[in-house]
Every structure is written in structure tokens, then in C-alpha cells.
Scaffold this active site. Structure first.
Site, PDB file in Angstrom:
ATOM      1  N   ARG A  29       1.494   1.884  -5.083  1.00 45.39           N
ATOM      2  CA  ARG A  29       1.815   1.527  -3.701  1.00 45.39           C
ATOM      3  C   ARG A  29       1.178   0.190  -3.316  1.00 45.39           C
ATOM      4  O   ARG A  29       0.033  -0.093  -3.695  1.00 45.39           O
ATOM      5  CB  ARG A  29       1.344   2.628  -2.746  1.00 45.39           C
ATOM      6  CG  ARG A  29       2.167   3.894  -2.906  1.00 45.39           C
ATOM      7  CD  ARG A  29       1.903   4.921  -1.828  1.00 45.39           C
ATOM      8  NE  ARG A  29       2.569   6.183  -2.141  1.00 45.39           N
ATOM      9  CZ  ARG A  29       3.845   6.445  -1.864  1.00 45.39           C
ATOM     10  NH1 ARG A  29       4.583   5.556  -1.237  1.00 45.39           N
ATOM     11  NH2 ARG A  29       4.386   7.611  -2.208  1.00 45.39           N
ATOM     12  N   ASP A  30       1.936  -0.595  -2.547  1.00 49.59           N
ATOM     13  CA  ASP A  30       1.436  -1.877  -2.053  1.00 49.59           C
ATOM     14  C   ASP A  30       0.316  -1.629  -1.035  1.00 49.59           C
ATOM     15  O   ASP A  30       0.407  -0.729  -0.195  1.00 49.59           O
ATOM     16  CB  ASP A  30       2.583  -2.656  -1.389  1.00 49.59           C
ATOM     17  CG  ASP A  30       2.224  -4.118  -1.140  1.00 49.59           C
ATOM     18  OD1 ASP A  30       2.809  -4.987  -1.808  1.00 49.59           O
ATOM     19  OD2 ASP A  30       1.363  -4.370  -0.275  1.00 49.59           O
ATOM     20  N   ASN A  85       9.245 -12.013  -5.441  1.00 41.31           N
ATOM     21  CA  ASN A  85       8.937 -13.319  -4.863  1.00 41.31           C
ATOM     22  C   ASN A  85       8.449 -14.240  -5.976  1.00 41.31           C
ATOM     23  O   ASN A  85       7.646 -13.823  -6.818  1.00 41.31           O
ATOM     24  CB  ASN A  85       7.861 -13.175  -3.787  1.00 41.31           C
ATOM     25  CG  ASN A  85       8.338 -12.356  -2.602  1.00 41.31           C
ATOM     26  OD1 ASN A  85       9.504 -12.410  -2.235  1.00 41.31           O
ATOM     27  ND2 ASN A  85       7.444 -11.583  -2.009  1.00 41.31           N
ATOM     28  N   HIS A  98       5.673  -9.169 -10.379  1.00 38.01           N
ATOM     29  CA  HIS A  98       5.794  -7.831  -9.794  1.00 38.01           C
ATOM     30  C   HIS A  98       7.087  -7.751  -8.994  1.00 38.01           C
ATOM     31  O   HIS A  98       7.586  -8.769  -8.504  1.00 38.01           O
ATOM     32  CB  HIS A  98       4.592  -7.496  -8.903  1.00 38.01           C
ATOM     33  CG  HIS A  98       4.313  -8.508  -7.850  1.00 38.01           C
ATOM     34  ND1 HIS A  98       3.684  -9.709  -8.111  1.00 38.01           N
ATOM     35  CD2 HIS A  98       4.600  -8.531  -6.524  1.00 38.01           C
ATOM     36  CE1 HIS A  98       3.581 -10.412  -7.001  1.00 38.01           C
ATOM     37  NE2 HIS A  98       4.136  -9.717  -6.008  1.00 38.01           N
ATOM     38  N   HIS A 100       8.795  -5.747  -5.771  1.00 40.87           N
ATOM     39  CA  HIS A 100       8.611  -4.888  -4.603  1.00 40.87           C
ATOM     40  C   HIS A 100       9.805  -3.938  -4.506  1.00 40.87           C
ATOM     41  O   HIS A 100      10.949  -4.383  -4.587  1.00 40.87           O
ATOM     42  CB  HIS A 100       8.591  -5.715  -3.316  1.00 40.87           C
ATOM     43  CG  HIS A 100       7.476  -6.706  -3.214  1.00 40.87           C
ATOM     44  ND1 HIS A 100       6.371  -6.505  -2.420  1.00 40.87           N
ATOM     45  CD2 HIS A 100       7.292  -7.919  -3.796  1.00 40.87           C
ATOM     46  CE1 HIS A 100       5.561  -7.554  -2.504  1.00 40.87           C
ATOM     47  NE2 HIS A 100       6.103  -8.429  -3.333  1.00 40.87           N
TER      48      HIS A 100
HETATM   49  P1  DGP Z   1       3.666 -11.216  -3.240  1.00 41.65           P
HETATM   50  O1  DGP Z   1       3.401 -11.831  -1.916  1.00 41.65           O
HETATM   51  O2  DGP Z   1       5.158 -11.056  -3.521  1.00 41.65           O
HETATM   52  O3  DGP Z   1       2.941 -11.925  -4.360  1.00 41.65           O
HETATM   53  O4  DGP Z   1       3.124  -9.740  -3.128  1.00 41.65           O
HETATM   54  C1  DGP Z   1       1.826  -9.359  -3.438  1.00 41.65           C
HETATM   55  C2  DGP Z   1       1.637  -7.993  -2.874  1.00 41.65           C
HETATM   56  O5  DGP Z   1       0.527  -7.400  -3.521  1.00 41.65           O
HETATM   57  C3  DGP Z   1       1.336  -7.955  -1.381  1.00 41.65           C
HETATM   58  O6  DGP Z   1       2.392  -7.250  -0.710  1.00 41.65           O
HETATM   59  C4  DGP Z   1       0.043  -7.176  -1.256  1.00 41.65           C
HETATM   60  C5  DGP Z   1      -0.134  -6.555  -2.629  1.00 41.65           C
HETATM   61  N1  DGP Z   1      -1.514  -6.483  -3.081  1.00 41.65           N
HETATM   62  C6  DGP Z   1      -2.391  -7.510  -3.189  1.00 41.65           C
HETATM   63  N2  DGP Z   1      -3.566  -7.073  -3.663  1.00 41.65           N
HETATM   64  C7  DGP Z   1      -3.407  -5.722  -3.891  1.00 41.65           C
HETATM   65  C8  DGP Z   1      -4.273  -4.716  -4.388  1.00 41.65           C
HETATM   66  O7  DGP Z   1      -5.439  -4.949  -4.747  1.00 41.65           O
HETATM   67  N3  DGP Z   1      -3.766  -3.454  -4.461  1.00 41.65           N
HETATM   68  C9  DGP Z   1      -2.473  -3.162  -4.095  1.00 41.65           C
HETATM   69  N4  DGP Z   1      -2.080  -1.892  -4.226  1.00 41.65           N
HETATM   70  N5  DGP Z   1      -1.636  -4.100  -3.628  1.00 41.65           N
HETATM   71  C10 DGP Z   1      -2.101  -5.364  -3.518  1.00 41.65           C
END
Ligand code: DGP
Length: 116
Positions: A29-30, A85, A98, A100
Site C-alpha cells: 500500500r502507498d 509516473n 513502480h 500505482h
Molecule cells: P511517485 O510520485 O510516482 O514517484 O510515487 C511515489 C509514491 O511512493 C508516493 O505516492 C508515496 C509512496 N511512498 C514513498 N515512500 C514510501 C514508503 O516508505 N512506503 C510506502 N508504502 N510508500 C511510499
């Protein structure tokens, strides 16, 4: 990559619950969800983005992960969005490839000004 947050998440250095895992990818999960379901599918190997020599087996695993996540979170039938992205103007903040998966609410069909 030792300073990559997603490398630390996929190799267990930072504990997190995986919704899917196979040889090539994990899904979790994000941390800053933009929808009721917001899951990231992340290759275990460090690729900067979708253009960084990603093997076909990894991309096949990404699709398997998406299928599993949309089934287990119950968003397959209602619909969902998959986004990767890429680069500065593409809104990429973590430089480890990654995808989403977003769902669980209506998602605006336009591009450009939307928050996603
Ligand atoms: P982007 O902006 O497309 O590079 O998305 C990066 C995403 O990663 C953002 O929605 C927040 C998520 N994210 C960043 N750090 C962490 C983390 O430590 N754990 C989790 N679960 N998500 C994270």
C-alpha cells in the site's frame, strides 16, 4: 541501490505488508494514499523507470500482481487506474520503477490538471 527507499522496502530492510509477491515484484500500500485503494507494484530489481531495460518476465509479473491486487481489494469490476509516473515532469518522486494501482472511488477521466 543502498540509498533507495523502495530497494529497502522490497528487500525487507523496512518491514511492510506485501499484498503480492513473486520472484520479480512485490505490491504494497502507498504511504500517502490518493484513493481508498492505492497500491504500488514494485519490481525487486532496481530499474529507474519503465525505459530502464526492464525484462519481459518482470513486466509479466507486474500484470500478475495487478490482477491479484484488484481481485483481493475488490476493485476489478468497478474499475481502476494503473499509472507509472516517469521523470521530473511526469511526477516521479521515487526513482525506482513502480506502478500505482488506484481505485475504490470514481477517478476523473481527464489528464493534466488532475492531482494523480
Ligand atoms: P511517485 O510520485 O510516482 O514517484 O510515487 C511515489 C509514491 O511512493 C508516493 O505516492 C508515496 C509512496 N511512498 C514513498 N515512500 C514510501 C514508503 O516508505 N512506503 C510506502 N508504502 N510508500 C511510499
Amino acid at each position: 541501490m543502498s540509498d533507495c527507499i523502495f530497494c529497502k522496502l522490497v528487500n525487507g530492510e523496512i518491514p511492510t505488508e506485501f499484498l503480492y509477491e513473486d520472484e520479480h515484484v512485490v505490491a504494497f500500500r502507498d504511504a500517502s494514499p490518493l484513493a481508498p485503494v492505492h497500491v504500488l507494484v514494485v519490481p525487486k530489481a532496481h530499474h529507474r523507470d519503465i525505459l530502464d531495460n526492464v525484462p519481459a518476465q518482470t513486466l509479466a509479473s507486474v500484470v500478475e500482481a495487478i490482477k491479484t491486487v484488484v481481485d483481493t481489494t475488490g476493485i476489478r469490476d468497478s474499475g481502476f487506474r494503473v499509472i507509472t509516473n516517469t521523470g521530473k515532469e511526469g511526477g516521479q518522486s521515487v526513482m525506482h520503477l513502480h506502478f500505482h494501482i488506484l481505485g475504490g472511488r470514481p477517478l476523473n477521466a481527464t489528464f493534466g490538471e488532475e492531482e494523480l
